[in-house]
Design a protein around this motif. Structure first.
Motif, PDB file in Angstrom:
ATOM      1  N   VAL A  51     -22.866 -13.764  55.480  1.00  0.00           N
ATOM      2  CA  VAL A  51     -23.362 -12.605  56.225  1.00  0.00           C
ATOM      3  C   VAL A  51     -23.369 -12.947  57.718  1.00  0.00           C
ATOM      4  O   VAL A  51     -23.725 -14.052  58.130  1.00  0.00           O
ATOM      5  CB  VAL A  51     -24.776 -12.205  55.762  1.00  0.00           C
ATOM      6  N   ILE A  52     -22.949 -11.980  58.516  1.00  0.00           N
ATOM      7  CA  ILE A  52     -22.836 -12.158  59.965  1.00  0.00           C
ATOM      8  C   ILE A  52     -24.048 -11.541  60.641  1.00  0.00           C
ATOM      9  O   ILE A  52     -24.443 -10.406  60.330  1.00  0.00           O
ATOM     10  CB  ILE A  52     -21.548 -11.474  60.474  1.00  0.00           C
ATOM     11  N   GLY A  53     -24.668 -12.286  61.574  1.00  0.00           N
ATOM     12  CA  GLY A  53     -25.848 -11.751  62.248  1.00  0.00           C
ATOM     13  C   GLY A  53     -26.189 -12.522  63.502  1.00  0.00           C
ATOM     14  O   GLY A  53     -25.393 -13.318  64.007  1.00  0.00           O
ATOM     15  N   PHE A  54     -27.420 -12.306  63.975  1.00  0.00           N
ATOM     16  CA  PHE A  54     -27.832 -12.871  65.258  1.00  0.00           C
ATOM     17  C   PHE A  54     -28.097 -14.376  65.160  1.00  0.00           C
ATOM     18  O   PHE A  54     -28.296 -14.934  64.073  1.00  0.00           O
ATOM     19  CB  PHE A  54     -29.082 -12.156  65.788  1.00  0.00           C
ATOM     20  N   HIS A  62     -32.922  -8.960  69.074  1.00  0.00           N
ATOM     21  CA  HIS A  62     -33.199  -7.638  69.634  1.00  0.00           C
ATOM     22  C   HIS A  62     -32.465  -6.535  68.881  1.00  0.00           C
ATOM     23  O   HIS A  62     -33.051  -5.534  68.476  1.00  0.00           O
ATOM     24  CB  HIS A  62     -32.819  -7.604  71.119  1.00  0.00           C
ATOM     25  N   SER A  63     -31.170  -6.694  68.711  1.00  0.00           N
ATOM     26  CA  SER A  63     -30.379  -5.662  68.027  1.00  0.00           C
ATOM     27  C   SER A  63     -30.817  -5.504  66.583  1.00  0.00           C
ATOM     28  O   SER A  63     -30.896  -4.382  66.059  1.00  0.00           O
ATOM     29  CB  SER A  63     -28.886  -6.009  68.096  1.00  0.00           C
ATOM     30  N   ALA A  64     -31.110  -6.619  65.933  1.00  0.00           N
ATOM     31  CA  ALA A  64     -31.532  -6.547  64.531  1.00  0.00           C
ATOM     32  C   ALA A  64     -32.854  -5.810  64.399  1.00  0.00           C
ATOM     33  O   ALA A  64     -33.057  -5.014  63.476  1.00  0.00           O
ATOM     34  CB  ALA A  64     -31.653  -7.954  63.950  1.00  0.00           C
ATOM     35  N   ARG A  65     -33.781  -6.060  65.310  1.00  0.00           N
ATOM     36  CA  ARG A  65     -35.070  -5.376  65.256  1.00  0.00           C
ATOM     37  C   ARG A  65     -34.922  -3.884  65.482  1.00  0.00           C
ATOM     38  O   ARG A  65     -35.726  -3.089  65.003  1.00  0.00           O
ATOM     39  CB  ARG A  65     -36.026  -5.972  66.301  1.00  0.00           C
ATOM     40  N   SER A  66     -33.889  -3.487  66.212  1.00  0.00           N
ATOM     41  CA  SER A  66     -33.672  -2.074  66.484  1.00  0.00           C
ATOM     42  C   SER A  66     -33.336  -1.300  65.215  1.00  0.00           C
ATOM     43  O   SER A  66     -33.620  -0.107  65.110  1.00  0.00           O
ATOM     44  CB  SER A  66     -32.537  -1.899  67.506  1.00  0.00           C
ATOM     45  N   SER A 113     -33.432 -11.697  58.508  1.00  0.00           N
ATOM     46  CA  SER A 113     -33.908 -12.943  59.095  1.00  0.00           C
ATOM     47  C   SER A 113     -32.706 -13.824  59.399  1.00  0.00           C
ATOM     48  O   SER A 113     -31.627 -13.664  58.808  1.00  0.00           O
ATOM     49  CB  SER A 113     -34.866 -13.679  58.147  1.00  0.00           C
ATOM     50  N   ARG A 114     -32.890 -14.748  60.293  1.00  0.00           N
ATOM     51  CA  ARG A 114     -31.806 -15.618  60.723  1.00  0.00           C
ATOM     52  C   ARG A 114     -31.238 -16.436  59.563  1.00  0.00           C
ATOM     53  O   ARG A 114     -30.045 -16.735  59.521  1.00  0.00           O
ATOM     54  CB  ARG A 114     -32.315 -16.543  61.831  1.00  0.00           C
ATOM     55  N   GLU A 115     -32.101 -16.789  58.631  1.00  0.00           N
ATOM     56  CA  GLU A 115     -31.676 -17.635  57.510  1.00  0.00           C
ATOM     57  C   GLU A 115     -30.663 -16.945  56.601  1.00  0.00           C
ATOM     58  O   GLU A 115     -29.951 -17.602  55.836  1.00  0.00           O
ATOM     59  CB  GLU A 115     -32.905 -18.049  56.682  1.00  0.00           C
ATOM     60  N   LEU A 116     -30.593 -15.615  56.685  1.00  0.00           N
ATOM     61  CA  LEU A 116     -29.644 -14.881  55.849  1.00  0.00           C
ATOM     62  C   LEU A 116     -28.205 -15.088  56.297  1.00  0.00           C
ATOM     63  O   LEU A 116     -27.272 -14.958  55.516  1.00  0.00           O
ATOM     64  CB  LEU A 116     -29.986 -13.379  55.895  1.00  0.00           C
ATOM     65  N   PHE A 117     -28.015 -15.455  57.577  1.00  0.00           N
ATOM     66  CA  PHE A 117     -26.684 -15.450  58.167  1.00  0.00           C
ATOM     67  C   PHE A 117     -26.004 -16.814  58.094  1.00  0.00           C
ATOM     68  O   PHE A 117     -26.612 -17.835  58.426  1.00  0.00           O
ATOM     69  CB  PHE A 117     -26.752 -15.007  59.624  1.00  0.00           C
ATOM     70  N   ARG A 146     -23.511 -16.934  62.939  1.00  0.00           N
ATOM     71  CA  ARG A 146     -24.548 -16.467  63.858  1.00  0.00           C
ATOM     72  C   ARG A 146     -24.017 -16.380  65.289  1.00  0.00           C
ATOM     73  O   ARG A 146     -23.452 -17.339  65.800  1.00  0.00           O
ATOM     74  CB  ARG A 146     -25.764 -17.414  63.821  1.00  0.00           C
ATOM     75  N   THR A 147     -24.217 -15.229  65.899  1.00  0.00           N
ATOM     76  CA  THR A 147     -23.883 -15.045  67.303  1.00  0.00           C
ATOM     77  C   THR A 147     -24.743 -13.916  67.850  1.00  0.00           C
ATOM     78  O   THR A 147     -25.016 -12.930  67.151  1.00  0.00           O
ATOM     79  CB  THR A 147     -22.391 -14.717  67.513  1.00  0.00           C
ATOM     80  N   ASP A 148     -25.168 -14.056  69.106  1.00  0.00           N
ATOM     81  CA  ASP A 148     -25.988 -13.018  69.736  1.00  0.00           C
ATOM     82  C   ASP A 148     -25.153 -11.955  70.426  1.00  0.00           C
ATOM     83  O   ASP A 148     -25.702 -11.021  71.001  1.00  0.00           O
ATOM     84  CB  ASP A 148     -26.959 -13.654  70.737  1.00  0.00           C
ATOM     85  N   SER A 149     -23.834 -12.098  70.374  1.00  0.00           N
ATOM     86  CA  SER A 149     -22.951 -11.096  70.968  1.00  0.00           C
ATOM     87  C   SER A 149     -22.611 -10.038  69.920  1.00  0.00           C
ATOM     88  O   SER A 149     -22.045 -10.346  68.868  1.00  0.00           O
ATOM     89  CB  SER A 149     -21.669 -11.753  71.480  1.00  0.00           C
TER      90      SER A 149
END
Length: 301
Positions: free
Chosen positions: A194-197, A202-206, A215-219, A222-225
C-alpha cells in the motif's frame, strides 16, 4: 538604538541564522562579508544582547537570537507582502501586478495550469507565481495571496469559498493486480503493498474516515509527495488513493474496493480579507473560482 525601518539588519541576521556563517550569508544576500558582519554588530549593539557565538562549526545562535527569529520572519513576510501589494497597483479595468497562488501538489500540477492559461488570456498583465504545498497558514503569513485548499481554511482573517467536492478512490496498476491479486475486503490490504505518507499525514487526515483506518505502518511505499504517490500507483508499486477522474484517464489503472472505500475532498478557495479587493487578486480569485467550479462539476476531470 535600532530603528524599526532598518530592515537590512534583520535581513542579514536571518541570512546568518539560515546559513551558519558570515560568508554564506553574504553569498545569499549579495552583500559583502564585512557588511553582513557590520549588520550583526549593529543589531547586537542596538538590542544590547549577543546574538551569536563562534565555534568550529560556524556561528551558533544564542537563546536571544532564537527568540528573535519568529519576529524577524514575520517582518520578512510582511515586507514581501508589501512588495507584492506595491506591484499590484494599476487600472482596475486591466488588472496588472504579481499574484502568488498556493496550491497542493496535485491541484497545482494537474489542474491549475489549464485554468491559469485561460486567465492569462484575459489578463495578460498579471504575473503569476505558484507555490506548491499543503500548508494552511501561508495566507496569514503573507507567503501567498490566494490559496487553493482541499480542506476548509479555519483561520480568522481569511475569506474562503467552497467550490465543491472531488471524489477519490483506491487504485492499482493492472500489472500489480496480475501479480498480487485484487483484495476483496479492507482487512486484506494488510497483506498488500500500500502506498501512503511518510512523515506528513496532512493529506491522509483530510480524507481519513472510519472506512479505512490510516496509519504509517500500513504502507510499504512511503512518500510525502502526493504527485510521487500517484506516479507510484501508475508504475505498479502498489495500491493507493487518487482522484477518480485522474485514474480514469489511465486505462491501466484498476479500482480497488470501490464498493467499500470512497472518499471526497472539498475544494476551497481562500484569500486574506485585507487583499481581496486588490484588482489583480480579485481578477485571479474570480478566474480561479470559475475554472475550479467547472473542474469540480466535471468530476475533477
Amino acid at each position: 538604538m535600532i530603528e524599526p525601518s532598518d530592515w537590512s539588519l534583520l535581513r542579514s541576521f536571518l541570512a546568518v541564522i539560515r546559513r551558519g556563517s558570515l560568508s554564506a550569508a553574504a553569498r545569499a544576500t549579495g552583500l559583502t562579508q564585512p557588511t553582513v558582519g557590520r549588520h550583526i554588530d549593529e543589531l547586537e549593539a542596538g538590542l544590547g544582547v549577543a546574538l551569536f557565538t563562534r565555534s568550529q562549526a560556524g556561528l551558533l545562535p544564542t537563546e536571544a537570537a532564537t527568540a528573535l527569529v519568529p519576529h524577524a520572519e514575520a517582518m520578512e513576510a510582511a515586507f514581501a507582502a508589501l512588495v507584492r501589494a506595491a506591484r499590484s497597483g494599476g487600472d482596475a479595468r486591466q488588472p496588472r501586478g504579481v499574484v502568488r497562488i498556493s496550491a497542493s501538489e496535485i491541484v497545482g500540477t494537474f489542474v491549475l495550469p489549464t485554468i491559469l492559461a485561460g486567465i492569462r488570456k484575459r489578463y495578460p498583465e498579471i504575473i503569476i507565481e505558484l507555490v506548491l504545498n499543503n500548508r494552511t497558514d501561508d495566507l496569514l503569513r503573507r507567503d501567498a495571496d490566494i490559496a487553493v485548499r482541499m480542506i476548509r481554511p479555519k483561520q480568522d482573517g481569511l475569506v474562503a469559498r467552497r467550490i465543491g467536492s472531488v471524489p477519490l478512490g483506491l487504485y492499482a496498476h493492472r500489472d500489480y493486480i496480475a501479480r498480487f491479486g485484487l483484495p476483496d475486503m479492507i482487512e486484506a490490504l494488510a497483506a498488500h503493498h500500500v502506498i501512503g505518507f511518510d512523515r506528513d499525514d496532512h493529506s491522509a487526515r483530510s480524507v481519513a474516515s472510519s472506512q479505512l483506518p490510516i496509519s504509517r505502518e500500513l504502507f510499504s511505499y512511503r512518500t510525502d509527495s502526493d504527485v510521487a504517490q500517484v506516479t507510484a500507483i501508475e508504475a505498479g508499486l502498489g495500491i493507493g488513493g487518487m482522484q477518480i477522474a485522474m485514474a480514469r484517464r489511465n486505462p491501466a489503472l484498476v479500482p480497488v474496493l470501490a464498493n467499500q472505500v470512497a472518499f471526497e475532498l472539498d475544494c476551497w478557495l481562500a484569500v486574506h480579507e485585507d487583499q481581496k479587493d486588490a484588482p489583480p487578486i480579485r481578477a485571479m480569485f474570480d478566474g480561479l473560482a470559475e475554472g475550479l467550479a467547472r473542474w469540480v462539476s466535471e468530476g475533477g476531470r
